[in-house]
Design an enzyme around this catalytic site. Sequence first.
Site, PDB file in Angstrom:
ATOM      1  N   THR A   1       0.876  -1.169   0.000  1.00 35.83           N
ATOM      2  CA  THR A   1       0.000   0.000   0.000  1.00 35.83           C
ATOM      3  C   THR A   1       0.909   1.213   0.000  1.00 35.83           C
ATOM      4  O   THR A   1       2.079   1.100   0.308  1.00 35.83           O
ATOM      5  CB  THR A   1      -0.860   0.047   1.288  1.00 35.83           C
ATOM      6  OG1 THR A   1      -1.363  -1.250   1.592  1.00 35.83           O
ATOM      7  CG2 THR A   1      -2.033   0.997   1.148  1.00 35.83           C
TER       8      THR A   1
ATOM      9  N   ASP B   1      -8.969  -2.373   2.778  1.00 37.87           N
ATOM     10  CA  ASP B   1      -9.150  -1.361   3.818  1.00 37.87           C
ATOM     11  C   ASP B   1      -8.825   0.043   3.339  1.00 37.87           C
ATOM     12  O   ASP B   1      -9.216   1.027   3.969  1.00 37.87           O
ATOM     13  CB  ASP B   1      -8.233  -1.673   5.001  1.00 37.87           C
ATOM     14  CG  ASP B   1      -6.762  -1.525   4.620  1.00 37.87           C
ATOM     15  OD1 ASP B   1      -6.134  -0.523   5.013  1.00 37.87           O
ATOM     16  OD2 ASP B   1      -6.245  -2.408   3.919  1.00 37.87           O
TER      17      ASP B   1
ATOM     18  N   GLY C   1      -0.639  -3.207   5.262  1.00 40.13           N
ATOM     19  CA  GLY C   1      -0.603  -4.551   5.803  1.00 40.13           C
ATOM     20  C   GLY C   1      -1.686  -5.411   5.190  1.00 40.13           C
ATOM     21  O   GLY C   1      -2.179  -5.128   4.093  1.00 40.13           O
TER      22      GLY C   1
ATOM     23  N   GLY D   1      -5.199  -6.306   4.580  1.00 44.15           N
ATOM     24  CA  GLY D   1      -6.398  -5.479   4.668  1.00 44.15           C
ATOM     25  C   GLY D   1      -7.438  -5.995   5.631  1.00 44.15           C
ATOM     26  O   GLY D   1      -8.054  -5.217   6.378  1.00 44.15           O
TER      27      GLY D   1
END
EC number: 3.4.19.5
Length: 329
Positions: A173, A204, A223, A225
Site C-alpha cells: 500500500t 481497507d 498490511g 487489509g
Amino acid sequence: MTPKLIIHGGASSLDDKGGLATVRQSLHQIVAAVYETLTAGGSAMDAVVQGCELLENEPRFNAGTGSVLQSDGQVRMSASLMDGDRQNFSGVINVSRIKNPIQMAQFLQGQTDRILSDYGAADLAREMQLPIYDPATDFRIQEWMEERGEDVRKKMARLIADPTVGIEARKGTIGVVALDANGKIAAGTSTGGKGLERIGRVSDSAMPAGNYATRFAGVSCTGVGEDIINECLAAKVVIRVKDGQNLAQAMAKSITEALENNTDLGAIALDHQGHIAWGKTCPVLLAAYHTGTAIGDTLELTDGDHYGNASILKLQKTVKKIQTKTRGK
C-alpha cells in the site's frame, strides 16, 4: 506552525524493492518534494494528493503503476482521501485502467456521492476524461504468471522454506499524512490490493479503517487489509487522540491490541500538535518523514520495534552514534 509530513510505501520486504539504499532514496526524495509544497504554503490536502501521486508513479510500490494483479490477471486499484479539517472522506474501489486513483478520490471530495466502486468508478473516470492507462508492469505480469502456474505441491514447498513468500503482495500500500502551516491535517491511502484475490474483494484502503483524519490527527495504514479492517486501526487511533490520549499513547495501545490478535499491519500518523508516530505488527514498515528540520525513516527498525515516534527514533540514533564513537576509542 511548522508543517509535518510522513509517508509509507507499504509493509512488505525491502528485498523485492531493490534493497535498503534504493527504497530509502526513493522515499526520501518523495518526502523532500512534498515538503517543499508544504513550506511554499500548500495545504495538507495538496501535499497528500501530490505524495500519493508520486508513490503511485513509483513501480516498486503496490499502488498505481506496479499494482499487483488479481486472480483474473487484471489490475484493480482502490484509494481514499480524507480532509481532517472538514472530516470529509472520499474514495474509489476496484478502479481499472487509470494512472492515479488518488486523483479520483480528490475529485469526489466535492461530490455528494463520495465513495464509488467498480462500474461507478469506471463511469467517473470517463466523466473526468482521465487517459486510459495500463498500470501493470512486466515484473507484476511475470509474478502473476508464476503464481498462477505453480501447482499446490510446489507452492506449499516454497511456503515451508520461507513463510513470507506469497504474502508480501498482500501488504503493499502507499500512504501520506500531512499537517500544513495552518494546522490542518489530511490523509490519503492507495493500493493495488493483495494480489490473486477474488474479484470484488474490497481492501481497507478505501475505508476509514485504513485511512482516517480529523482536526485532531490523521492515520494511513498498510498490511493485510482484513486485519486492518478487523482492528478498524486508523479510526481507532484518531478517536483515541480526540478522546484525550496523546498520539504516542493512542498508537501504542492500538498496536498492542493488534499484536494480541496476531495481525499483520502497520500505520503512520500525525497529530494537530505536529507529533509524528508509527506502529507495526509486521517485520518491516517502509515509512519516511519530515520533522521540519530533518528527514528520517523507519526502514531499519527491528521486529521488536512495534511502535515509536520521531523524537524517540532521533534519540535512539544519537545514542547509537555515541556508542559507536565510544567503541572506537
